[in-house]
Design an enzyme around this catalytic site. Structure first.
Site, PDB file in Angstrom:
ATOM      1  N   GLU A  15      78.902  31.037  88.440  1.00 14.48           N
ATOM      2  CA  GLU A  15      78.995  30.934  87.510  1.00 14.48           C
ATOM      3  C   GLU A  15      77.832  29.842  87.109  1.00 14.48           C
ATOM      4  O   GLU A  15      77.834  28.955  87.678  1.00 14.48           O
ATOM      5  CB  GLU A  15      80.366  30.222  86.893  1.00 14.48           C
ATOM      6  CG  GLU A  15      80.566  29.950  85.835  1.00 14.48           C
ATOM      7  CD  GLU A  15      81.822  28.758  85.619  1.00 14.48           C
ATOM      8  OE1 GLU A  15      83.233  28.582  85.999  1.00 14.48           O
ATOM      9  OE2 GLU A  15      81.087  28.301  84.813  1.00 14.48           O
ATOM     10  N   HIS A 184      84.859  31.889  80.459  1.00 13.54           N
ATOM     11  CA  HIS A 184      84.269  30.607  80.714  1.00 13.54           C
ATOM     12  C   HIS A 184      84.739  29.559  79.617  1.00 13.54           C
ATOM     13  O   HIS A 184      84.691  30.193  78.244  1.00 13.54           O
ATOM     14  CB  HIS A 184      83.315  30.982  80.318  1.00 13.54           C
ATOM     15  CG  HIS A 184      81.031  29.585  81.248  1.00 13.54           C
ATOM     16  ND1 HIS A 184      81.296  28.638  80.491  1.00 13.54           N
ATOM     17  CD2 HIS A 184      80.959  29.309  82.026  1.00 13.54           C
ATOM     18  CE1 HIS A 184      81.354  27.888  80.691  1.00 13.54           C
ATOM     19  NE2 HIS A 184      80.813  27.814  81.887  1.00 13.54           N
ATOM     20  N   ASP A 310      78.297  25.844  89.063  1.00  7.64           N
ATOM     21  CA  ASP A 310      78.121  25.071  87.997  1.00  7.64           C
ATOM     22  C   ASP A 310      76.628  25.344  87.725  1.00  7.64           C
ATOM     23  O   ASP A 310      76.528  24.167  86.666  1.00  7.64           O
ATOM     24  CB  ASP A 310      79.237  24.742  87.043  1.00  7.64           C
ATOM     25  CG  ASP A 310      79.687  24.530  85.144  1.00  7.64           C
ATOM     26  OD1 ASP A 310      78.817  25.827  85.779  1.00  7.64           O
ATOM     27  OD2 ASP A 310      79.959  23.625  85.395  1.00  7.64           O
TER      28      ASP A 310
END
Length: 347
Positions: A15, A184, A310
């Protein structure tokens, strides 16, 4: 930290965000002309305009899909990054042609960057759900022409969620291409953000998870996986808290179906927990916490939990080390860092 699998596994971060200058400029224009919603004003009023060292660094990292990003990956032991256009994508834009143009050009740019670093970068398609039919075609183009491995949508689109019938072309395209959907977070819409915003809880600290967890629940409880039984939906941040609520979610959902209180709550083929174990994938983005990772592996399944950093919003070497040191079997750790991502993204 080293890349190359010296610990018995590669680290695939699932991600990771990038931005284009065109996208950011559109956000800044919306902030200036007052067309941004409250959440975007809070989030991008900070990341897009604050002169703080943190925001300047985040912006520089977002816009670099080249040597700087590779150097950061090397420094933190990240072998491969799965990249998607940063939230909220083009979903807040009111001019449909502008939104589609920015998304398409971002996809072309990302494809070029992935081709330049084929062993390091993997792409996900950005879409403009404001136009579901165009988005479906862009999903097909991403899968067939750009070699992307998934699709990212940043939760709601101007207050609308993907369980609405109008968005079904997107799911038909996902089913046709076999691509996973990553939901997301984005800041909650104006209709629900008020109490969180006034308390400073509208972003990643809480509001992101509230909105995204609800979004996934709306899809599950309105039967998305009965209609598309092979569909896989990914969420980050340890499942936006849903694994820890599963017992009560199942109990109260079934009670709600029996009561016939709500028109949209119909009997499903499986329980919520069963869908979580067959159709939902979870990354630990932003949650480098062993108890949470192990609990999710226990209740959702060790084949369904994946690593994420992240980047560039949360870049901490200590977090990579914490995940390296998870007290789990070596074969489970390899699934977490590497082989689950390879399986579900078809790498």
């Amino acid at each position: 930290m080293k890349t190359g699998g010296d610990r018995g596994y590669l680290r695939i971060a699932t991600e990771e965000a990038f931005a284009t200058r065109e996208q950011v400029d559109a956000y800044l224009r919306m902030l200036r002309d007052g067309t941004a919603d409250k959440g975007m004003t809070s989030l991008w009023g900070f990341y897009g305009q604050s002169p703080s060292a943190r925001t300047v660094q985040v912006m520089e990292r977002l816009l670099d899909v080249g040597e700087r990003r590779i150097a950061d990956m090397d420094a933190h032991g990240i072998d491969k990054a799965i990249l998607a256009l940063t939230a909220p994508g083009v979903q807040p834009l009111h001019d449909l042609d502008e939104a589609k143009g920015i998304a398409r050009r971002a996809n072309d740019f990302l494809a070029e960057r992935c081709a330049a670093y084929p062993d390091r970068f993997i792409g996900m398609t950005a879409v403009a759900p404001q136009d579901p039919h165009w988005s479906a075609e862009e999903i097909r183009r991403g899968a067939r022409e750009l070699d992307f491995k998934g699709v990212q949508i940043n939760s709601h689109t101007q207050g609308e969620y993907l369980d609405e019938a109008k968005f079904d072309p997107i799911f038909r395209a996902l089913a046709e291409t076999g691509q996973p959907l990553y939901i997301h977070p984005s800041t909650p819409p104006d209709s629900m953000i008020g109490p969180m915003l006034e308390a400073g809880l509208d972003g990643a600290v809480f509001g992101f998870g509230v909105d995204t967890g609800m979004h996934l629940l709306r899809l599950i409880t309105t039967g998305i996986f009965d209609r598309y039984p092979d569909l896989q939906i990914m969420v980050g941040h340890m499942g936006e808290a849903l694994p820890y609520w599963l017992y009560r979610l199942d109990y109260m959902h079934q009670a709600g179906v029996r009561s016939q209180r709500y028109e949209r709550l119909k009997p499903l083929k499986k329980t919520i927990a069963e869908y979580m174990r067959s159709n939902v994938l979870i990354t630990n983005s932003g949650v480098a916490w062993e108890p949470a990772v192990r609990f999710a592996q226990q209740v959702v399944g060790e084949d369904r939990i994946m690593y994420a950093m992240d980047y560039p919003y949360q870049v901490e070497e200590a977090e990579v080390r914490a995940m390296d040191n998870l007290d789990i079997a070596p074969e489970v750790k390899k699934k977490f860092f590497q082989t689950n991502a390879e399986r579900w993204f078809k790498l």
